[in-house]
Design a protein around this motif. Structure first.
Motif, mmCIF file in Angstrom:
data_model
loop_
_atom_site.group_PDB
_atom_site.id
_atom_site.type_symbol
_atom_site.label_atom_id
_atom_site.label_comp_id
_atom_site.label_asym_id
_atom_site.label_seq_id
_atom_site.Cartn_x
_atom_site.Cartn_y
_atom_site.Cartn_z
ATOM 1 N N MET A 187 -46.818 56.082 68.546
ATOM 2 C CA MET A 187 -45.918 57.160 68.810
ATOM 3 C C MET A 187 -46.284 58.250 70.071
ATOM 4 O O MET A 187 -45.618 58.939 70.288
ATOM 5 C CB MET A 187 -46.100 57.901 67.345
ATOM 6 C CG MET A 187 -45.473 56.894 66.260
ATOM 7 S SD MET A 187 -45.190 58.081 64.764
ATOM 8 C CE MET A 187 -43.849 58.887 65.121
ATOM 9 N N ASP A 188 -47.409 57.762 70.601
ATOM 10 C CA ASP A 188 -47.888 58.546 71.861
ATOM 11 C C ASP A 188 -48.043 59.892 71.613
ATOM 12 O O ASP A 188 -48.003 60.663 72.637
ATOM 13 C CB ASP A 188 -46.805 58.144 73.047
ATOM 14 C CG ASP A 188 -46.895 56.643 73.475
ATOM 15 O OD1 ASP A 188 -45.681 56.287 73.633
ATOM 16 O OD2 ASP A 188 -47.528 56.302 73.333
ATOM 17 N N TYR A 189 -48.599 60.453 70.609
ATOM 18 C CA TYR A 189 -49.125 61.882 70.290
ATOM 19 C C TYR A 189 -49.920 61.798 69.001
ATOM 20 O O TYR A 189 -49.824 61.130 68.309
ATOM 21 C CB TYR A 189 -47.802 62.842 69.958
ATOM 22 C CG TYR A 189 -46.954 62.638 68.843
ATOM 23 C CD1 TYR A 189 -47.361 63.406 67.725
ATOM 24 C CD2 TYR A 189 -45.888 61.594 68.859
ATOM 25 C CE1 TYR A 189 -46.692 63.143 66.557
ATOM 26 C CE2 TYR A 189 -45.309 61.643 67.689
ATOM 27 C CZ TYR A 189 -45.732 62.402 66.519
ATOM 28 O OH TYR A 189 -44.912 62.212 65.482
ATOM 29 N N SER A 190 -50.728 62.771 68.996
ATOM 30 C CA SER A 190 -51.424 63.216 67.891
ATOM 31 C C SER A 190 -51.564 64.975 67.579
ATOM 32 O O SER A 190 -50.951 65.521 68.451
ATOM 33 C CB SER A 190 -52.799 62.666 68.224
ATOM 34 O OG SER A 190 -53.612 63.460 69.359
ATOM 35 N N ILE A 191 -51.855 64.868 66.478
ATOM 36 C CA ILE A 191 -51.699 66.304 65.821
ATOM 37 C C ILE A 191 -53.194 66.616 65.343
ATOM 38 O O ILE A 191 -53.789 65.774 64.443
ATOM 39 C CB ILE A 191 -50.815 66.333 64.694
ATOM 40 C CG1 ILE A 191 -49.325 66.095 65.213
ATOM 41 C CG2 ILE A 191 -51.099 67.964 64.135
ATOM 42 C CD1 ILE A 191 -48.249 66.523 64.289
#
Length: 69
Positions: free
Chosen positions: A3-7
């Motif tokens: 997904m190419d993002y992290s939180i």
């Protein structure tokens, strides 16, 4: 699929740290009757006063106590 993002959620970590710190301080008070063993982990008094905006409230007290005198 990536997904190419992290939180990262830090609010929960701060709360967990506060709870753990509170437990450690209260345990020291219960077991030893003093804060000597945890004093280095406590926020210095001046920083505590700054965080709760003590100087601001002192000024308000002076301002409004002068008006009612």
């Amino acid at each position: 699929m990536a997904m190419d993002y992290s939180i990262i959620l830090f609010a929960n970590a701060a709360m967990q740290g506060a709870i753990r710190g509170s437990q450690k301080v209260l345990q020291a008070l219960r077991e030893k009757g003093s804060l000597d063993s945890v004093i280095a982990e406590l926020t210095p008094w001046d920083e505590r006063q700054r965080l709760v905006r003590k100087p601001h409230f002192d000024q308000l007290e002076l301002r409004y106590s002068d008006e009612t005198a």
